[in-house]
Design an enzyme around this catalytic site. Sequence first.
Site, PDB file in Angstrom:
ATOM      1  N   ASP A   1       0.869  -1.155   0.000  1.00  0.00           N
ATOM      2  CA  ASP A   1       0.000   0.000   0.000  1.00  0.00           C
ATOM      3  C   ASP A   1       0.914   1.215   0.000  1.00  0.00           C
ATOM      4  O   ASP A   1       2.091   1.115   0.341  1.00  0.00           O
ATOM      5  CB  ASP A   1      -0.848  -0.060   1.263  1.00  0.00           C
ATOM      6  CG  ASP A   1      -1.716   1.145   1.400  1.00  0.00           C
ATOM      7  OD1 ASP A   1      -2.236   1.592   0.378  1.00  0.00           O
ATOM      8  OD2 ASP A   1      -1.866   1.629   2.525  1.00  0.00           O
TER       9      ASP A   1
ATOM     10  N   THR B   1      -0.170   4.691   1.153  1.00  0.00           N
ATOM     11  CA  THR B   1      -0.423   5.575   2.280  1.00  0.00           C
ATOM     12  C   THR B   1      -0.192   4.845   3.593  1.00  0.00           C
ATOM     13  O   THR B   1      -0.748   3.786   3.809  1.00  0.00           O
ATOM     14  CB  THR B   1      -1.873   6.069   2.239  1.00  0.00           C
ATOM     15  OG1 THR B   1      -2.169   6.376   0.899  1.00  0.00           O
ATOM     16  CG2 THR B   1      -2.038   7.262   3.117  1.00  0.00           C
TER      17      THR B   1
ATOM     18  N   PHE C   1     -19.560  13.574   3.260  1.00  0.00           N
ATOM     19  CA  PHE C   1     -18.715  13.024   2.213  1.00  0.00           C
ATOM     20  C   PHE C   1     -19.160  11.610   1.865  1.00  0.00           C
ATOM     21  O   PHE C   1     -19.544  10.843   2.725  1.00  0.00           O
ATOM     22  CB  PHE C   1     -17.276  12.965   2.722  1.00  0.00           C
ATOM     23  CG  PHE C   1     -16.325  12.332   1.775  1.00  0.00           C
ATOM     24  CD1 PHE C   1     -15.694  13.118   0.835  1.00  0.00           C
ATOM     25  CD2 PHE C   1     -16.069  10.979   1.813  1.00  0.00           C
ATOM     26  CE1 PHE C   1     -14.811  12.543  -0.047  1.00  0.00           C
ATOM     27  CE2 PHE C   1     -15.195  10.413   0.930  1.00  0.00           C
ATOM     28  CZ  PHE C   1     -14.565  11.194   0.001  1.00  0.00           C
TER      29      PHE C   1
ATOM     30  N   LYS D   1      -7.262  -4.703  -5.011  1.00  0.00           N
ATOM     31  CA  LYS D   1      -5.973  -5.050  -4.426  1.00  0.00           C
ATOM     32  C   LYS D   1      -5.907  -6.550  -4.203  1.00  0.00           C
ATOM     33  O   LYS D   1      -4.929  -7.209  -4.557  1.00  0.00           O
ATOM     34  CB  LYS D   1      -5.795  -4.334  -3.087  1.00  0.00           C
ATOM     35  CG  LYS D   1      -5.563  -2.858  -3.208  1.00  0.00           C
ATOM     36  CD  LYS D   1      -5.255  -2.262  -1.845  1.00  0.00           C
ATOM     37  CE  LYS D   1      -5.003  -0.778  -1.957  1.00  0.00           C
ATOM     38  NZ  LYS D   1      -4.617  -0.164  -0.701  1.00  0.00           N
TER      39      LYS D   1
ATOM     40  N   ASP E   1      -1.460  -0.808   5.858  1.00  0.00           N
ATOM     41  CA  ASP E   1      -1.723  -0.347   7.214  1.00  0.00           C
ATOM     42  C   ASP E   1      -3.185  -0.026   7.463  1.00  0.00           C
ATOM     43  O   ASP E   1      -3.591   0.122   8.587  1.00  0.00           O
ATOM     44  CB  ASP E   1      -0.893   0.890   7.524  1.00  0.00           C
ATOM     45  CG  ASP E   1      -1.429   2.084   6.801  1.00  0.00           C
ATOM     46  OD1 ASP E   1      -1.820   1.927   5.632  1.00  0.00           O
ATOM     47  OD2 ASP E   1      -1.476   3.170   7.393  1.00  0.00           O
TER      48      ASP E   1
ATOM     49  N   ASN F   1      -8.398  -0.516   4.220  1.00  0.00           N
ATOM     50  CA  ASN F   1      -8.534  -0.842   2.803  1.00  0.00           C
ATOM     51  C   ASN F   1      -7.520  -1.871   2.342  1.00  0.00           C
ATOM     52  O   ASN F   1      -7.595  -2.362   1.228  1.00  0.00           O
ATOM     53  CB  ASN F   1      -8.422   0.432   1.955  1.00  0.00           C
ATOM     54  CG  ASN F   1      -7.176   1.201   2.289  1.00  0.00           C
ATOM     55  OD1 ASN F   1      -6.566   0.966   3.333  1.00  0.00           O
ATOM     56  ND2 ASN F   1      -6.763   2.096   1.428  1.00  0.00           N
TER      57      ASN F   1
END
Lengths: 353, 1120
Positions: free
Chosen positions: B373, B375, B513, B775, B795, B798
Amino acid sequence: MGKVKTKTGPLARRPDNSAFKQQRLPAWSPMLTANTVLPFFYFMALICMFLGVWLLLTVQSTKEMKLDYTEAGTCDRCFEKRKNVSNAAQPCSCTVVFSIGKKFKGDVFFYYGLRNFHQNLRRYMDSRDDAQMVGRKKNLQTPSTYCFPFTTDQNGQPIAPCGAVANSMFNDSFVLTYHMPGGRPEKVPLLRQGITWYTDKNIKFRNPKTENLTLPEVFKGTAKPLYWQKPVYELDPLDPTNNGFINDDLIIWMREAAFPNFKKLYGVLNRAKEPFTTGLPAGNYSIEISYNFPVQYFRGRKEVVLTTLTWFGGQNHFLPIAYLVTSSLILLVAIVLTVVWWKFGKNGKNMEE
Amino acid sequence: DREYNEKFQYASNCIMTSKYNIITFLPVNLFEQFQEVANTYFLFLLILQLIPQISSLSWFTTIVPLALVLSITAVKDATDDYFRHKSDNQVNNRQSQVLIRGSLQNEKWMNVRVGDIIKLENNQFVAADLLLLSSSEPHGLCYIETAELDGETNMKVRQSVSVTSELGDPNNLASFDGEVVCEPPNNKLDRFCGTLYWREKKYTLTNQNMLLRGCVLRNTEACYGLVIFAGPDTKLMQNSGRTKFKRTSIDRLMNTLVLWIFGFLVCMGVILAVGNAVWEREVGSLFQSYLPWDPPVDNFLFSAFLSFWSYVIILNTVVPISLYVSVEVIRLGHSYFINWDQQMFCSQCNTAAEARTTTLNEELGQVEYIFSDKTGTLTQNIMSFNKCSINGQTYGEVTDPLGPQQKKLDFTPFNPLADPDFCFYDDTLLESVKVGDLHTHEFFRVLSLCHTVMSEEKSEGELVYKAQSPDEGALVTAARNFGFVFRSRTPGTITTTEMGQTVTYSLLAILDFNNIRKRMSVIVRSPEGRIRLYCKGADTVLLERLHPCNQELMNITSDHLNEYAADGLRTLALAYRDLSEDEWEAWSESHRCADKATDCREDRLAAAYEEIEQDMMLLGATAIEDKLQEGVPETIAILSLANIKIWVLTGDKQETAVNIGYSCKMLTDDMTEVFIISGHTVQSVRQELRSGGGKKLRCPPPPPHPPPPPPPASPPPASPSPPSNLMDNISGEFALVINGHSLAHALEADMEGEFVSTACACKAVICCRVTPLQKAQVVELIKKHKKAVTLAVGDGANDVSMIKSAHIGVGISGQEGIQAVLASDYSFSQFRFLQRLLLVHGRWSYLRMCRFLCYFFYKNFAFTMVHFWFGFFCGFSAQTVYDQYFITLYNIVYTSLPVLAMGIFDQDVPDQRSLEYPKLYEPGQLNLLFNKREFFICITQGIYTSVVLFFVPYAVFYFYLTVLLPCTKRTPLFSLPVQTLFRIFPNQFHFVGSAQSTLLQPVVWLTIALATAICIVPVLAFRFLKLDLKPQLSDTVRKNKLRQKKRKMVGRNGRLGARSGSRRSGYAFAHQEGFGELITSGKNMRLSSLALATFASKHSSSWIDTLQHSTSMNNGFVND
């Protein structure tokens, strides 16, 4: 207790810095370099060579005489006789003659040998009662079921000693006679006791507690094994202390052999009297055999062996030869390795990245 | 109304996570243990041994090791269970306030029933799944923290159904007699649907009304809830299922080999049984006078049958019971070494590495693909407000870590509430705030108002923000430092301190959001009564909704945005809209309508939001820097030297991902070409893939299966599967960057192969804008096509699906909660520890396990085959050569420590060397150290040893006349040199004399020495030759270490020097043409990790069943 203090602060959960936990324990990891391997090989070859030669020389000095008496001499008569089970009770003795070319120096050991007799079958080896052998009264009266079918005789009396091993005990006996040139035949004295291991005689084999009873009284109510001619308490007519379960012959027989061809100690030359003080003199001998043990059922052979011993045992050509062969093989390998190393791998050419 | 609910037999709230109690422990535990094949096999042996005709060994030879193994496992289970009992008790005895007959009574948790009404107070754990009825806060809101449920530490809002929220006090609640009809208990954390019937009305219930067990009430004084699910029915308990058990390839190989060995055992048994039949007929029948056949055994065939089973018993040591136990012990040891490693300890976050699964260690030494990943994994996920563009003016400068340190702005004299950790280097912005530029003020006002951050003011001026995503936190903190301090919020108001003055806005609406809208807005009424909508969101979305008069500003800002994106920054655009009272009234009416709609509420709400988020005025844009983690480029360089391919799978936009790729040296300037695949249709993706493949390969290999639509364009299509080796070989300096949309197409069945081969030929692969599900799909794809060991590191929530589907999942315990860590097999806090985990621990583990297995199989064959040979001399009667105690204890005592010691401690090269020479890692990837060939080599060696061990003493005894014949039933005969280890036989206690008498004989020692020499010499010679002529790299390294240290240094510098050359500053790269256009055409951007987290949790909670919908999901993603 300084550790407790450090267990606070930002490094509280930091693992200990010990050689063990950080996998830094000192280690010795030998590297198979030419500098170590090749000398090691030569050294090994040398050692083996030395041992081989030494053993060979030692073996050369031992004497051994082997005599198959199954049908030899007058024993063919007895051999025929034993073929028939109905004659089992009839005694039969025969004589075999042989001569010794050179004197047997030192202690001379007298063995009997059997061929093709499988003392190493699992069921055979199981067929004994060790508790009975160490003299437990209870097992004397009710032998272990392992002894089946040699537990009780046809009258229901418990057999002592029970089991197939004891039942098949070797019961030939030998008298060795030396025919001195020009003299009268002299009986070669054999020590028939003290030929067992101390632990066998004193720990693993014991007679049931006598408490002022004689042996026959102790064994009262038990039957002798099926194939035996004498009950266990009369095995040695000469020495009453060598009777019962602690009889040396019984003990030796009860220690089963690993292979179907085996030899067991019968006696050691008693060197107390002339002319045997220094060993067995060369000359003619005869063995008088009381031929009881039938071997034809299992296509076996019987033999007697006379031998002297060296520091590492009896006459054994295998060991020195094996050492010599191994040594030469190692030497060969070492030379090949040296050549290969010299030609291809010297200076770690292949070690370049 | 307990009596009424009694009759439905709802589960009580008492939970039982423990498996056993004192009475059931023994039977249940034994039953579980005997479900393992190995244990059952030994039980079977034990039963065989109880049959006297078969029993070649006493029963204790099996029962001792079996009992040992069973009891060790049982003790472990019992301890685990004891702790579970304790925690169960503790949980069951927690107190909660239950409303019984109008009064609150304290009850233990376990006595709470379905239908009870519970009062919860602040910071209390929720006792069961509750329907929120009312709370002390207005509108029936309450805040919860769901860390125990999904690992997310941010707060979530729950709201009661409006009708019940008025039931404030216990008396009203006591008379509450609603009826709830809902779905059966399930494990979906984010879904609930039910209906409340109350006073002849129906109310829809959603997850928004639920308080799940395991949550903690926060920032809410008290609330009341109706128990819907209790105890085992709660979502928490429903989720605590068994996790999928991962097995290593060595495990699988080992199982196969054990089966083979078992077959071999049966073969030996058959051979010996046939031998027994022949022997009994030829010889045994003659021997009957001395040893009659047992009455049940009346002929040789039956005897042979029994002999077969007897030999199965004797030879069982080739399938050793201790193998599995030893393997577990070794792995446990390796796991502890990982936990103990100081060099994988992060002192900043005070976390050591943790091996959460102990069964995968050796696979760490075989990893070929790493899926990472971005981020929080490559980057720190620490967001810093880096740049902004206000009204066409850009502020802020990129901080260059190596450049001359610029002066950090000091905010304290200007603003006492500033966060001292905040760094900003451009003082013109501060000046502009001080001057009172309207746009600047409005800009920061948006940042201070439009968010979902919760604040906590511990003492005056000491604010702590709890943000749902670090981006938001960074933005709000920035606003705080520039004088617009967000102080506190209530559901209806937001209090800020603007330039020192406290202002309270009334919050009219939050237009939240979601990842379709990609923006969020708030509508506030200022103290002056002006109503204004503030919006922040993805530039692409926001720029479309601006008032036409913004055209000019928009152009400038989007230029700035392009610049920021090219610098690898995360961007957001900010805008506002003034609303008149009438507009607001009208809209709020329609909004209420939409809100109350029962069918397609979501869509209607979205439409309502859409309606008001129009004609906005652009304020500017923000850019947030995502800092790289320490040591990332070096780690990636070393890992790729170790021939490990690293794929970055990220949800970020393409430019950001590419920039991170450059900054962590996955992409370099030396690369011949970086392919970017961003097609939106199947055809274009195929074409892009092909052209990429075509350029790469001078001779494009033929397609393995012609794709259904015949390729219209492009030279002979490059879609290889047979020549994948070829593809591997040319893996030169190519890189592939693929977009989420394109990936969806590339993952379709007919293009899969093509994609894999192209991607694998590239040195670096970056997939951007991928969904969590994608992923996992990429990982599955590689697993399927390359048969390689994959490792996924991530981490966030996701990454959970990816972590779970890879062979090895690594969780970075970083900023985004602990969900990834919970799903992972290994966890640590820094990406750079990965190199140590793989190159040092993984490599060692693999090496040790391989050597251990070789050694283990060798020693057991050497030991057991002696019985086979002996069979030919003892009439195949299954007589043992060794003493029974020796057989019993051989594996579990006499030889267990040497193998264990080697398996746990062995090191071929020290840890620094394996980091210096990453090539040392390759044998593991190629599986060179333990495979079927190696297995046969050690089996052959074992058989050779057994031959020597048997026949050398046999020959010695054959020619040898001895005073005694040492081989008796209970006297062991042979000594066994295992490598150089002598094992002297134990003796049964009442046969003490044997060893003593035997070992006094020099001939025994001579035999031992001879056998040892014969055993060792060929092996030694062979090893020496191998080392001398074809040394492995590890040997070379060792030798070099011994020899000369200088050369090592040179070699090392030569290796890494070329790579580590000039340092690149974080994001100074990728000033390439065309990116700007890509951004504007881009669809998605990552606004906040909240969105992805919620998106992911849908998948992570039950990603397998979402996998079934993968096609539709993909399409959905592509279309949006």
